[in-house]
Design an enzyme around this catalytic site. Structure first.
Site, short mmCIF file in Angstrom:
data_model
loop_
_atom_site.label_atom_id
_atom_site.label_comp_id
_atom_site.label_asym_id
_atom_site.label_seq_id
_atom_site.Cartn_x
_atom_site.Cartn_y
_atom_site.Cartn_z
N ASN A 320 27.59 -6.99 -48.29
CA ASN A 320 28.54 -5.20 -48.46
C ASN A 320 28.22 -5.27 -49.81
O ASN A 320 29.13 -4.11 -50.00
CB ASN A 320 29.69 -5.83 -48.19
CG ASN A 320 29.14 -5.43 -46.17
OD1 ASN A 320 28.14 -5.08 -46.04
ND2 ASN A 320 29.80 -5.95 -45.40
N HIS A 322 30.18 -6.34 -52.47
CA HIS A 322 31.27 -7.09 -53.18
C HIS A 322 32.09 -8.34 -52.77
O HIS A 322 31.48 -8.90 -52.04
CB HIS A 322 33.28 -6.07 -52.10
CG HIS A 322 32.97 -6.35 -50.93
ND1 HIS A 322 33.54 -4.78 -50.01
CD2 HIS A 322 32.81 -6.68 -50.03
CE1 HIS A 322 33.38 -5.23 -49.05
NE2 HIS A 322 33.19 -6.45 -48.49
N CYS A 357 36.72 -5.48 -54.48
CA CYS A 357 36.89 -6.39 -55.75
C CYS A 357 35.44 -6.37 -56.13
O CYS A 357 34.23 -7.01 -55.17
CB CYS A 357 37.80 -7.57 -55.95
SG CYS A 357 37.69 -8.48 -57.31
#
Length: 416
Positions: A320, A322, A357
């Site tokens: 994804n 991240h 993040c």
């Protein structure tokens, strides 16, 4: 120069060879690496780990690289399922890592791609046979078994919290795949993939009564239910396979996010209808036994320990794009006192995810420790009745934006 492992063909993909011996280099003198393809084209790269001044080494590294894309050599075809029975792994005479393979596979495992394996005489075997799980309780619950591997344990030879969370994630993803709902995303359904939606977790609570040891076999059940208007709840239980004792319980909440805009999304009606048949109205925790309280925010004034300079690596990223949610646990523990890590087990952990993040972010980990009676943390506590509590914050180092808040409970290892 081509790597020896890739010298079998003149059309071999690019390879890299690099060596250094007895040279003193400054940090700015990163050694170049030459990449040569079979057609004679060359690409010069910079060595990503410069030798510091005064450092010398006689080590030589030869690394082979292949361009990402289609991998040759895999024999695959579309099949309605494996017609041949393959070997079932066992530990101490017990079947593990799934109990259905090949011709034993039930219809609940669906159809899929078949691959040929040399160990099975070249016979075509259903890939579904290796998903290693099965449906129980009228297909509402998905069950999978695992052996705790040597690389999944800590210094005390027991599974780590990160191991448990990875096993929960693996079981959840295989649940979606085996149900026939999987689209082209990381656990996303077909209707979600059409709308460029992905699942993101907002909160996880896990409670551990016993940590499995190296070589133990565990059995994990998972199921899903609705959570509000636009969320989904996923629960798990982990049993000791030998005793069937429940040793871990966990619950989580998930929402949808657009993978391109990175904004949260309401649940489309088509997706709701797609997953609704799999909902099971059952809670893994009794009311009042799950940590649903808000987690307090830590600051420089309230945190006892702060660890800065934590940098996500390429291997920390998931599909994804991240950082995978499990990776945060290791960074959170970076600011926990060493004597707590050595003498205590995490018995409960709640993680509240506030933003995603990326690899380019630099992180800080903050921790504050207390006793179960909310007194100041004292390292000398030795009573089995004494439980340590901790509050954590993982944030961006640059602008202090919050990524994860967490709360945990600890108990002495010799008491569990």
């Amino acid at each position: 120069m081509r790597s020896p492992a890739m010298a079998c063909s003149s059309s071999s993909p690019p390879s890299i060879e690099h060596g250094y011996s007895g040279k003193t280099m400054t940090p700015s003198m990163a050694m170049p690496m030459s990449v040569t393809s079979g057609s004679g084209s060359s690409l010069h790269l910079r060595r990503p780990w410069p030798v510091t001044k005064g450092e010398a080494s006689s080590a030589t590294a030869v690394v082979g690289w292949r361009r990402k894309g289609k991998v040759k050599g895999l024999c695959a075809e579309v099949s309605g399922g494996g017609r041949n029975q393959v070997r079932v792994d066992s530990v101490n005479g017990r079947k593990v890592n799934g109990v259905v393979h090949g011709s034993e596979a039930p219809s609940s495992m669906g159809t899929g791609t078949a691959v040929s394996g040399a160990a099975d005489g070249g016979a075509m075997v259903s890939v579904n046979a290796f998903k290693l799980g099965r449906f129980v309780e009228d297909r509402y619950v998905y069950r999978q078994t695992f052996v705790i591997r040597s690389y999944e344990i800590g210094p005390d030879k027991t599974a780590t919290m990160e191991t448990l969370m990875n096993l929960l994630q693996e079981t959840a993803l295989n649940h979606v795949m085996s149900s026939g709902l999987a689209g082209d995303g990381f656990g996303a359904t077909h209707e979600m993939s059409l709308r460029k939606l992905i699942w993101v977790v907002t909160r996880i609570n896990i409670q551990v009564d016993k940590y499995s040891r190296w070589g133990d076999v565990v059995e994990i059940d998972t199921w899903v239910a609705a959570s509000g208007k636009n969320g989904m709840r996923r629960d798990w239980i982990i049993r000791d396979y030998s005793t069937q004792q429940i040793i871990t319980r966990a619950t989580s909440n998930w929402v949808m996010m657009n993978r391109e805009t990175r904004r949260l999304s309401k649940t489309p009606e088509q997706v709701r209808e797609e997953v609704k048949p799999f909902y099971l109205d059952r809670r893994v925790f009794l009311y009042g036994s799950c940590d649903n309280e808000k987690i307090d925010k830590l600051t420089e004034d309230t945190a006892e320990n702060i660890r800065s300079g934590l940098e996500p690596r390429w291997s920390d990223m998931d599909v994804n794009q991240h950082v995978n949610n499990v990776k945060y646990i290791g960074w959170i523990l970076e600011s926990v006192p060493m004597n707590v890590l050595e003498d205590y087990h995490l018995t409960s952990m709640t993680l509240e995810y506030r933003r995603e993040c990326r690899q380019s972010n630099l992180l800080e980990s903050l921790t504050s420790m207390t006793t179960g009676e909310t007194e100041e943390y004292r390292p000398s506590i030795s009573s089995c009745k004494a439980v340590l509590g901790s509050t954590h914050l993982l944030r961006l180092q640059e602008d202090k934006a919050e990524i994860v808040r967490a709360r945990a409970e600890w108990q002495r290892k010799d008491c569990i």
